[in-house]
Design an enzyme around this catalytic site. Structure first.
Site, mmCIF file in Angstrom:
data_model
loop_
_atom_site.group_PDB
_atom_site.id
_atom_site.type_symbol
_atom_site.label_atom_id
_atom_site.label_comp_id
_atom_site.label_asym_id
_atom_site.label_seq_id
_atom_site.Cartn_x
_atom_site.Cartn_y
_atom_site.Cartn_z
ATOM 1 N N HIS A 261 5.302 3.640 11.410
ATOM 2 C CA HIS A 261 6.345 2.912 12.058
ATOM 3 C C HIS A 261 5.734 1.818 12.680
ATOM 4 C CE1 HIS A 261 9.680 2.145 14.655
ATOM 5 N NE2 HIS A 261 10.419 2.930 13.689
ATOM 6 N N ASP B 229 12.817 9.278 9.110
ATOM 7 C CA ASP B 229 13.195 9.335 7.622
ATOM 8 C C ASP B 229 12.604 10.674 6.958
ATOM 9 O OD1 ASP B 229 13.360 5.996 7.486
ATOM 10 O OD2 ASP B 229 15.092 7.297 7.200
HETATM 11 C C1 SDX Z 1 12.740 3.023 9.675
HETATM 12 O O1 SDX Z 1 11.876 -0.595 12.882
HETATM 13 C C2 SDX Z 1 12.436 0.418 12.899
HETATM 14 O O2 SDX Z 1 12.827 0.710 14.339
HETATM 15 C C3 SDX Z 1 12.986 1.210 11.791
HETATM 16 C C4 SDX Z 1 13.557 2.312 11.882
HETATM 17 C C5 SDX Z 1 15.071 2.297 12.484
HETATM 18 O O3 SDX Z 1 15.582 3.380 13.106
HETATM 19 O O4 SDX Z 1 15.610 1.140 12.205
HETATM 20 O O5 SDX Z 1 12.827 3.277 12.613
HETATM 21 C C6 SDX Z 1 13.826 3.296 10.557
HETATM 22 O O6 SDX Z 1 12.774 1.996 8.909
HETATM 23 C C7 SDX Z 1 11.499 4.050 9.718
HETATM 24 C C8 SDX Z 1 10.535 3.486 8.695
HETATM 25 C C9 SDX Z 1 10.798 4.115 7.314
HETATM 26 N N1 SDX Z 1 10.023 3.578 6.087
HETATM 27 C C10 SDX Z 1 8.974 4.286 5.530
HETATM 28 O O7 SDX Z 1 8.882 5.550 5.980
HETATM 29 C C11 SDX Z 1 8.292 3.602 4.707
HETATM 30 C C12 SDX Z 1 6.780 4.139 4.553
HETATM 31 N N2 SDX Z 1 6.107 3.281 5.978
HETATM 32 C C13 SDX Z 1 5.613 2.002 5.692
HETATM 33 O O8 SDX Z 1 5.928 1.212 4.716
HETATM 34 C C14 SDX Z 1 5.030 1.259 7.100
HETATM 35 O O9 SDX Z 1 4.442 2.321 7.858
HETATM 36 C C15 SDX Z 1 6.375 0.465 7.915
HETATM 37 C C16 SDX Z 1 7.178 -0.246 7.063
HETATM 38 C C17 SDX Z 1 7.297 1.692 8.355
HETATM 39 C C18 SDX Z 1 5.488 -0.126 9.132
HETATM 40 O O10 SDX Z 1 4.796 -1.124 8.479
HETATM 41 P P1 SDX Z 1 3.837 -2.096 9.344
HETATM 42 O O11 SDX Z 1 4.295 -1.791 10.837
HETATM 43 O O12 SDX Z 1 4.352 -3.468 8.855
HETATM 44 O O13 SDX Z 1 2.560 -1.691 9.198
HETATM 45 P P2 SDX Z 1 1.717 -2.145 8.077
HETATM 46 O O14 SDX Z 1 2.327 -2.355 6.773
HETATM 47 O O15 SDX Z 1 1.160 -3.456 8.587
HETATM 48 O O16 SDX Z 1 0.611 -1.205 7.835
HETATM 49 C C19 SDX Z 1 -0.667 -0.899 8.698
HETATM 50 C C20 SDX Z 1 -1.738 -0.294 7.881
HETATM 51 C C21 SDX Z 1 -1.972 -0.908 6.541
HETATM 52 O O17 SDX Z 1 -3.076 -0.456 6.274
HETATM 53 P P3 SDX Z 1 -4.654 -1.611 6.513
HETATM 54 O O18 SDX Z 1 -3.980 -2.603 5.714
HETATM 55 O O19 SDX Z 1 -4.319 -1.708 7.965
HETATM 56 O O20 SDX Z 1 -5.756 -0.787 5.710
HETATM 57 O O21 SDX Z 1 -1.101 1.032 7.765
HETATM 58 C C22 SDX Z 1 -1.053 1.176 6.288
HETATM 59 C C23 SDX Z 1 -0.811 -0.131 5.825
HETATM 60 O O22 SDX Z 1 -1.260 -0.151 4.478
HETATM 61 N N3 SDX Z 1 0.367 2.062 6.100
HETATM 62 C C24 SDX Z 1 0.561 2.995 5.194
HETATM 63 C C25 SDX Z 1 1.942 3.675 5.364
HETATM 64 N N4 SDX Z 1 2.385 2.720 6.660
HETATM 65 C C26 SDX Z 1 1.496 1.787 6.715
HETATM 66 N N5 SDX Z 1 -0.450 3.728 4.268
HETATM 67 C C27 SDX Z 1 0.134 4.793 3.592
HETATM 68 N N6 SDX Z 1 1.472 5.104 3.815
HETATM 69 C C28 SDX Z 1 2.193 4.609 4.854
HETATM 70 N N7 SDX Z 1 3.383 5.165 4.909
#
Ligand code: SDX
Length: 428
Positions: A307, A364
């Site tokens: 998140h 989710d």
């Molecule tokens: C919602 O914003 C809100 O409030 C949203 C929400 C709402 O109520 O409106 O809460 C609802 O959208 C919840 C999130 C649902 N999405 C998912 O479950 C999809 C999977 N999650 C990711 O795509 C991710 O965690 C996000 C999009 C939710 C957050 O992404 P960020 O904050 O931009 O973090 P990032 O992509 O910069 O990741 C940081 C690191 C990275 O690794 P490094 O480059 O540091 O090595 O964490 C890794 C990412 O690759 N990472 C994950 C991951 N989420 C982040 N690796 C594997 N699986 C994951 N789910």
């Protein structure tokens, strides 16, 4: 502590005021930055460190796992309020009295008819169309049937626009589902509660009496509360930016639906179920999917994890996980997917990749398990998220317009070609 922040640039020190919120959050107010530095702007992809507005609707603390709507905790609201009360609270800022709530509901019911011509738009979609695409289109189409734009300076006009979208949106939600299932379109029943009516419109079979299931009503009511707002998330920011051009409320909501559809945002609840199904079909090999999620060369992410703001736990995920156990138990549903989800969560909570990156289950991760137990098709999961988020979008849109926020228009740093002479066709 100083009440300003200093930036030294080109041998000059520039001071900028600090803004402090009611929860002691601090921001550097940089409205004058470009002017006093002769063109300097900030760069913050994804706006991870950038505040877009001052808002009094929702507060969340990602480190402490706190979520409050207008000061009330999500735990209290999920336990003690119903969805329509929470919608009123988010939009108007106070919990309604019994009379206010009754009038609100009556006014919503009085606006719950959708022009029969909207069905012609629905007919044009193939049965295989994703419900989120249909919902976004039909919501935008409401503008055509309610053309007068909202005079936000008129509380009455603003109120009418609010009860109009709250009345019609559940009908559109039910119609997107029945389009897919090939069932006749229903208008529900004004004698029913808000959530009871939504479920009846979705599930009533034309050739039998409809029997209300209180377990499902209560579960959906709680899920809608948990999804109702979440400060400046991707779809809400979209609603605010679109509304900042003074586009109408329905058009702004339609844009928010499209943003929510993405699998990184609200579309994750559908992606979670598809992922859990794949893991189950793969013999429950969670380690394989964990490895894929950690592999930088693999675009796969562990859906339902991580998140932008919550870096310890998503309080909503805790409530939904508990509700999943209760609802499946009460419904007598034994869904092995729930066990796969719990196994995956347990493994991720001890895996250094996820722990180091503070990746925990989000809202989710478990919600789809309950939706499925309620008989909601997986393609409708994100539509249910939109149904819950509607009051939050309305509340944030209304706040943005009442505060007369400027049109949203970020700057950029250009990295393309510098000036070059035109080449004639024969010279290319
Ligand atoms: C919602 O914003 C809100 O409030 C949203 C929400 C709402 O109520 O409106 O809460 C609802 O959208 C919840 C999130 C649902 N999405 C998912 O479950 C999809 C999977 N999650 C990711 O795509 C991710 O965690 C996000 C999009 C939710 C957050 O992404 P960020 O904050 O931009 O973090 P990032 O992509 O910069 O990741 C940081 C690191 C990275 O690794 P490094 O480059 O540091 O090595 O964490 C890794 C990412 O690759 N990472 C994950 C991951 N989420 C982040 N690796 C594997 N699986 C994951 N789910």
């Amino acid at each position: 502590m100083s009440d300003t922040a200093k930036i030294e640039f080109n041998g000059q020190v520039h001071e900028f005021p600090l803004i402090k919120g009611t929860e002691n959050e601090l921001a550097i107010e940089i409205k004058s930055l470009r002017g006093v530095t002769d063109g300097l702007v900030t760069m913050d992809p994804g706006f991870k460190n950038t505040g877009s507005c001052l808002s009094g609707v929702t507060f969340l603390d990602g480190e402490k796992g706190i979520l409050r709507y207008r000061g009330y905790s999500i735990e209290d609201l999920a336990e003690k309020a119903d969805f329509l009360e929470v919608a009123y609270l988010l939009i108007f800022g106070e919990l309604p009295t019994a009379d206010q709530l009754q009038k609100f509901h009556e006014d919503i019911k009085a606006n719950s008819m959708v022009d029969e011509d909207v069905k012609k738009i629905l007919d044009a979609f193939p049965k295989t169309a994703h419900p989120m695409g249909i919902l976004s289109s039909l919501t935008s189409a409401l503008t055509a049937f309610n053309p007068s734009s909202v005079n936000v300076d008129s509380p009455e006009e603003m109120y009418q626009a609010i009860v109009r979208i709250l009345g019609k949106f559940p009908v559109l939600v039910a119609w997107t589902m029945r389009k897919r299932t090939g069932l006749p379109l229903d208008y529900g029943d004004k004698k029913l509660g808000y959530v009871e009516n939504i479920l009846k419109m979705m599930f009533k079979m034309p050739n039998e009496d409809y029997e209300e299931n209180r377990i499902i009503v209560d579960a959906l009511d709680k899920l809608l509360i948990l999804h109702a707002d979440h400060e400046q998330n991707c779809s809400t920011s979209t609603v605010r930016v679109v509304g900042s051009s003074h586009a109408g409320l329905f058009a702004s909501i339609s844009a928010g639906i499209s943003a929510l559809w993405g699998p990184l945002h609200g579309g994750a609840n559908q992606a979670v179920l598809e992922m859990l199904e794949a893991i189950k079909a793969d013999g429950g090999d969670t380690k394989k999917y964990m490895a894929k999620a950690k592999d930088k060369n693999d675009p796969f992410r562990l859906m339902g994890f991580g998140h932008r703001v919550y870096k310890n736990f998503d309080p909503r995920a805790r409530i939904i996980k508990k509700a999943a156990d209760e609802v499946l138990g009460e419904l007598g549903v034994d869904d092995p997917i729930l066990d796969v989800a719990k196994g995956l969560e347990q493994e991720a909570l001890i895996d250094s990749y996820f722990v180091d990156r503070k990746l925990y289950p989000n809202v989710d991760f478990y919600s789809g398990i309950i939706y499925r137990a309620m008989g909601i098709p997986v393609e409708m999961f994100t539509v249910m998220f939109a149904l819950g988020r509607l009051p939050g979008w309305i509340a944030q849109w209304r706040e943005m317009r009442l505060r007369k926020e400027p049109i949203g228009r970020p700057r950029q740093i250009y990295i393309g070609e510098t000036f070059r002479d035109f080449k004639k066709l024969e010279e290319r």
